[in-house]
Design a protein around this motif. Sequence first.
Motif, mmCIF file in Angstrom:
data_model
loop_
_atom_site.group_PDB
_atom_site.id
_atom_site.type_symbol
_atom_site.label_atom_id
_atom_site.label_comp_id
_atom_site.label_asym_id
_atom_site.label_seq_id
_atom_site.Cartn_x
_atom_site.Cartn_y
_atom_site.Cartn_z
ATOM 1 N N ASN A 74 0.818 -1.216 0.000
ATOM 2 C CA ASN A 74 0.000 0.000 0.000
ATOM 3 C C ASN A 74 0.848 1.261 0.000
ATOM 4 O OD1 ASN A 74 -2.568 -1.210 -0.012
ATOM 5 N ND2 ASN A 74 -2.519 -1.522 2.206
ATOM 6 N N ALA A 75 2.162 1.103 0.169
ATOM 7 C CA ALA A 75 3.047 2.260 0.186
ATOM 8 C C ALA A 75 2.938 3.032 -1.119
ATOM 9 C CB ALA A 75 4.483 1.807 0.423
ATOM 10 N N GLY A 203 8.764 -0.159 -5.911
ATOM 11 C CA GLY A 203 9.143 0.680 -4.780
ATOM 12 C C GLY A 203 10.420 1.438 -5.059
ATOM 13 N N THR A 204 10.887 2.121 -4.047
ATOM 14 C CA THR A 204 12.132 2.878 -4.145
ATOM 15 C C THR A 204 13.046 2.479 -3.006
ATOM 16 O OG1 THR A 204 11.241 4.704 -2.830
ATOM 17 C CG2 THR A 204 10.939 4.824 -5.220
ATOM 18 N N GLU A 205 14.335 2.700 -3.207
ATOM 19 C CA GLU A 205 15.302 2.369 -2.163
ATOM 20 C C GLU A 205 15.167 3.334 -0.994
ATOM 21 O OE1 GLU A 205 19.114 2.240 -3.961
ATOM 22 O OE2 GLU A 205 18.696 0.420 -5.125
ATOM 23 N N ALA A 206 14.726 4.553 -1.244
ATOM 24 C CA ALA A 206 14.521 5.508 -0.153
ATOM 25 C C ALA A 206 13.374 5.071 0.740
ATOM 26 C CB ALA A 206 14.253 6.902 -0.724
ATOM 27 N N GLY A 207 12.360 4.463 0.129
ATOM 28 C CA GLY A 207 11.240 3.933 0.891
ATOM 29 C C GLY A 207 10.265 5.002 1.364
ATOM 30 N N THR A 208 9.231 4.547 2.043
ATOM 31 C CA THR A 208 8.214 5.453 2.572
ATOM 32 C C THR A 208 7.423 4.724 3.651
ATOM 33 O OG1 THR A 208 6.400 6.933 1.945
ATOM 34 C CG2 THR A 208 6.432 4.774 0.918
ATOM 35 N N ASN A 209 6.479 5.433 4.279
ATOM 36 C CA ASN A 209 5.650 4.832 5.315
ATOM 37 C C ASN A 209 4.511 4.020 4.691
ATOM 38 O OD1 ASN A 209 7.248 6.210 7.194
ATOM 39 N ND2 ASN A 209 5.922 8.012 7.114
ATOM 40 N N ILE A 210 3.902 3.167 5.525
ATOM 41 C CA ILE A 210 2.803 2.322 5.060
ATOM 42 C C ILE A 210 1.487 2.913 5.568
ATOM 43 C CG2 ILE A 210 1.792 0.019 5.075
ATOM 44 C CD1 ILE A 210 4.586 -1.078 5.717
ATOM 45 N N PRO A 211 0.670 3.465 4.677
ATOM 46 C CA PRO A 211 -0.578 4.100 5.127
ATOM 47 C C PRO A 211 -1.619 3.074 5.569
ATOM 48 C CG PRO A 211 -0.467 4.106 2.744
ATOM 49 C CD PRO A 211 0.846 3.557 3.221
ATOM 50 N N LEU A 212 -2.464 3.476 6.498
ATOM 51 C CA LEU A 212 -3.573 2.657 6.968
ATOM 52 C C LEU A 212 -4.871 3.400 6.686
ATOM 53 C CD1 LEU A 212 -2.142 1.503 10.433
ATOM 54 C CD2 LEU A 212 -2.157 0.199 8.296
ATOM 55 N N TYR A 213 -5.870 2.678 6.186
ATOM 56 C CA TYR A 213 -7.135 3.286 5.817
ATOM 57 C C TYR A 213 -8.280 2.583 6.540
ATOM 58 C CZ TYR A 213 -4.334 5.221 1.996
ATOM 59 O OH TYR A 213 -3.364 5.862 1.273
ATOM 60 N N GLU A 215 -12.559 1.609 6.564
ATOM 61 C CA GLU A 215 -13.419 0.964 5.573
ATOM 62 C C GLU A 215 -13.928 1.936 4.512
ATOM 63 O OE1 GLU A 215 -16.529 -1.004 7.628
ATOM 64 O OE2 GLU A 215 -15.214 -2.520 8.542
ATOM 65 N N SER A 216 -14.002 3.213 4.833
ATOM 66 C CA SER A 216 -14.467 4.210 3.865
ATOM 67 C C SER A 216 -13.348 4.709 2.960
ATOM 68 C CB SER A 216 -15.100 5.395 4.594
ATOM 69 O OG SER A 216 -14.135 6.063 5.395
ATOM 70 N N GLY A 217 -12.111 4.256 3.227
ATOM 71 C CA GLY A 217 -10.985 4.681 2.402
ATOM 72 C C GLY A 217 -10.264 5.903 2.904
ATOM 73 N N SER A 218 -10.589 6.380 4.109
ATOM 74 C CA SER A 218 -9.936 7.566 4.667
ATOM 75 C C SER A 218 -8.658 7.170 5.407
ATOM 76 C CB SER A 218 -10.881 8.295 5.631
ATOM 77 O OG SER A 218 -12.064 8.694 4.962
ATOM 78 N N LEU A 219 -7.631 7.983 5.273
ATOM 79 C CA LEU A 219 -6.353 7.721 5.935
ATOM 80 C C LEU A 219 -6.515 7.898 7.442
ATOM 81 C CD1 LEU A 219 -3.271 7.194 5.628
ATOM 82 C CD2 LEU A 219 -2.991 9.690 5.532
#
Length: 311
Positions: A74-75, A203-213, A215-219
């Motif tokens: 999901n990143a 993906g990228t080597e720099a990377g990023t955080n993993i978002p959580l959503y 049920e409505s799709g909101s972060l």
Amino acid sequence: MSQQREEYFGKELFQKLRTGFWPLGNRIRQLSLYVGLTLLIIAAAGPKIGTEVREVKRQGVDLLVALDLSASMNAEDVKPSRLEKAKYEIDRLIEKLEGDRVGLIVFTGEAYLQSPMTLDYSALRMFLNIAETNQMPSSSTDFSAAMETAAEAFSDGEESESENQASKVLLIISDGENHGDSYDASLQALREENVSIYTLGLGTEAGTNIPLYDESGSLIGYKRNSEGQVITTQLQTDVLQDIANEGNGEYYEIRSGSSGIDAFLGRLDELQQGEFASQEYADYKNQYQWLTGIGLAFLLLGMIFPYYKSS
């Protein structure tokens, strides 16, 4: 009509003007024109009557796509996300295939055969569209589970196509993070079955955080470890390159704004093709040709048929 005619023409004059007129020929002429136009209109509608038997042959490779559905997919270091980019590229792959049997495996810490190998690409797209990270019971990644499921799928395919000599290909699409046990034994089993393993990193080597959503799709936040720290996910190229090297395949990479699926497609064309389907099927046979021919014949008859006789 006869009254108006009598006002302007005398009976004798009218008979002189109609000298040689052939009523039956005139009726035949008009009827021919009407019939011809009617048949041409029907022919334009493309009528199909009866059946026509056709033989269809399809040649290609046996291809299994193993799609990583772990939470890290999901990143969003690859837009719109690693998973959505992967699904988009798989859809492009399906669009360009011709005659290859394709199946879909989804995996995290466990693996499932989402779609058995098939020539029905529309059905495969349906299974691809519903693939989401929240459908899996585990959010980690275990490549050995995907390889074991692939070995079973290839084995089942051999039972139904005992004479098929097509190349067997496993394409693993993942960010490379492996939380499972060693995959060496599973990889060796695939090699013994002459399965070539290709990998596609997202993906990228720099990377990023993993978002959580929700049920409505909101972060609602970002994935954290057991100590409460936000997790950063990075593309693990070493793992994917090792799998491809040991699996007699190649490693490709998808970063934002670029695609590795086209290079993989070019490699598929070089592999040995097998015949998956040589079948006959019945279809409605087009009948517009003879309707068109008869219609034109009636039109020609209507135009040249005489309606006056020489006296």
